[in-house]
Enzyme design. Structure first.
Site, PDB file in Angstrom:
ATOM      1  N   ASP A  47      47.227 114.102  63.228  1.00 43.69           N
ATOM      2  CA  ASP A  47      46.146 114.846  63.878  1.00 43.69           C
ATOM      3  C   ASP A  47      46.230 116.344  63.564  1.00 43.69           C
ATOM      4  OD1 ASP A  47      43.787 114.183  65.317  1.00 43.69           O
ATOM      5  OD2 ASP A  47      44.540 115.333  67.010  1.00 43.69           O
ATOM      6  N   GLU A  88      44.783 125.248  69.779  1.00 39.75           N
ATOM      7  CA  GLU A  88      45.194 123.885  69.484  1.00 39.75           C
ATOM      8  C   GLU A  88      46.201 123.830  68.332  1.00 39.75           C
ATOM      9  OE1 GLU A  88      42.074 121.186  70.397  1.00 39.75           O
ATOM     10  OE2 GLU A  88      42.478 120.062  68.576  1.00 39.75           O
ATOM     11  N   GLU A 140      34.428 115.464  69.206  1.00 43.28           N
ATOM     12  CA  GLU A 140      35.090 115.992  70.406  1.00 43.28           C
ATOM     13  C   GLU A 140      34.983 115.018  71.578  1.00 43.28           C
ATOM     14  OE1 GLU A 140      37.037 118.205  69.845  1.00 43.28           O
ATOM     15  OE2 GLU A 140      36.193 120.182  69.379  1.00 43.28           O
ATOM     16  N   GLU A 210      36.994 107.324  63.813  1.00 43.65           N
ATOM     17  CA  GLU A 210      37.921 107.534  64.931  1.00 43.65           C
ATOM     18  C   GLU A 210      38.750 106.268  65.188  1.00 43.65           C
ATOM     19  OE1 GLU A 210      38.790 110.182  66.741  1.00 43.65           O
ATOM     20  OE2 GLU A 210      37.349 111.604  65.935  1.00 43.65           O
TER      21      GLU A 210
HETATM   22  C1  HMH Z   1      40.865 112.472  64.794  1.00 38.81           C
HETATM   23  N1  HMH Z   1      39.251 113.403  66.348  1.00 38.81           N
HETATM   24  C2  HMH Z   1      40.452 113.499  65.788  1.00 38.81           C
HETATM   25  N2  HMH Z   1      41.292 114.489  66.099  1.00 38.81           N
HETATM   26  C3  HMH Z   1      40.927 115.429  67.001  1.00 38.81           C
HETATM   27  N3  HMH Z   1      41.808 116.420  67.307  1.00 38.81           N
HETATM   28  C4  HMH Z   1      39.656 115.358  67.612  1.00 38.81           C
HETATM   29  C5  HMH Z   1      38.845 114.318  67.250  1.00 38.81           C
HETATM   30  C6  HMH Z   1      39.179 116.337  68.659  1.00 38.81           C
HETATM   31  O1  HMH Z   1      39.428 117.636  68.390  1.00 38.81           O
END
Ligand code: HMH
Length: 221
Positions: A47, A88, A140, A210
């Site tokens: 991520d 983040e 998001e 996702e």
């Molecule tokens: C894969 N989707 C993914 N990572 C993230 N951090 C977000 C959405 C949301 O910011």
């Protein structure tokens, strides 16, 4: 209240795909406390790579908002999202060191590479602002919905994962996502049928990507 916004009708129409993205087995395992920590660490490292690719995508949405929209509230909402991404990235570094994940050594897995190229394709000038804004909302919203689910009452989410869940599952982020949804709905309502169709297809593609992204956490177990 006359009727639902465009986005709410799509979430209803594609409820099973939306649910597969926001109630994925990885998320369920966090929520019921059975999560495999090596899966969590894999997700964390992947991520971080995704978020690094997400920043220029969000910047491209911001540029489109400044060029195309009549209403400056869009720009402010998107800018708020960008500011959050700054925190983040710092958070990922801190969290990675806590879990002993070496970010500089992470190799992006196939699903992540696919998702990052999809983001890149959305940065093209040919992609309409309304379509890109809808994608931004969808990306998001999946995280907000998924992690807020892990923080509901009477869940077994492990204490050491609560901070991660809170990052996306907190109420302020939830409200920001609602505002973004309203901004996208407003554009979708005034868009042509062609642009609306494209935005719906992009929404569905985000959900698929996702799901594949969550699936990556299970590689090798
Ligand atoms: C894969 N989707 C993914 N990572 C993230 N951090 C977000 C959405 C949301 O910011």
């Amino acid at each position: 209240k006359v009727d639902l916004g465009v986005i709410a009708t799509w979430v209803k129409k594609h409820a099973s795909l939306y649910e597969a993205a926001t109630r994925h087995p990885f998320i369920e395992s966090i929520r019921n406390g059975t999560v495999d920590l090596s899966s969590f660490r894999r997700w964390l490292g992947q991520d971080y790579i995704f978020v690094r690719a997400f920043v220029p995508f969000v910047a491209s949405v911001l540029v489109k908002a400044c060029n195309e929209t009549d209403d400056s509230s869009d720009m402010e909402v998107i800018l708020g999202g960008m500011a959050a991404l700054n925190d983040e990235l710092a958070w990922f570094k801190k969290e990675a060191s806590k879990w002993g994940v070496t970010l500089s050594a992470i190799v992006p897995l196939a699903a992540n590479v696919r998702y990052c190229s999809f983001l890149k394709s959305l940065m093209s000038l040919e992609v309409e602002y309304t379509v890109a804004l809808t994608a931004f909302w969808a990306i998001e919203a999946v995280y907000q919905d998924s992690f807020a689910y892990c923080l509901e009452e009477d869940t077994e989410t492990p204490e050491e994962l609560k901070e991660t869940c809170y990052r996306w599952g907190n109420d302020d982020f939830g409200e920001w996502c609602c505002t973004l949804e309203e901004r996208a709905n407003r554009r979708l309502q005034m868009a042509s049928e062609d642009v609306r169709k494209k935005a719906e297809a992009v929404f569905l593609r985000v959900l698929e990507l996702e799901i594949e992204f969550w699936d990556m956490s299970r590689v090798g177990i």
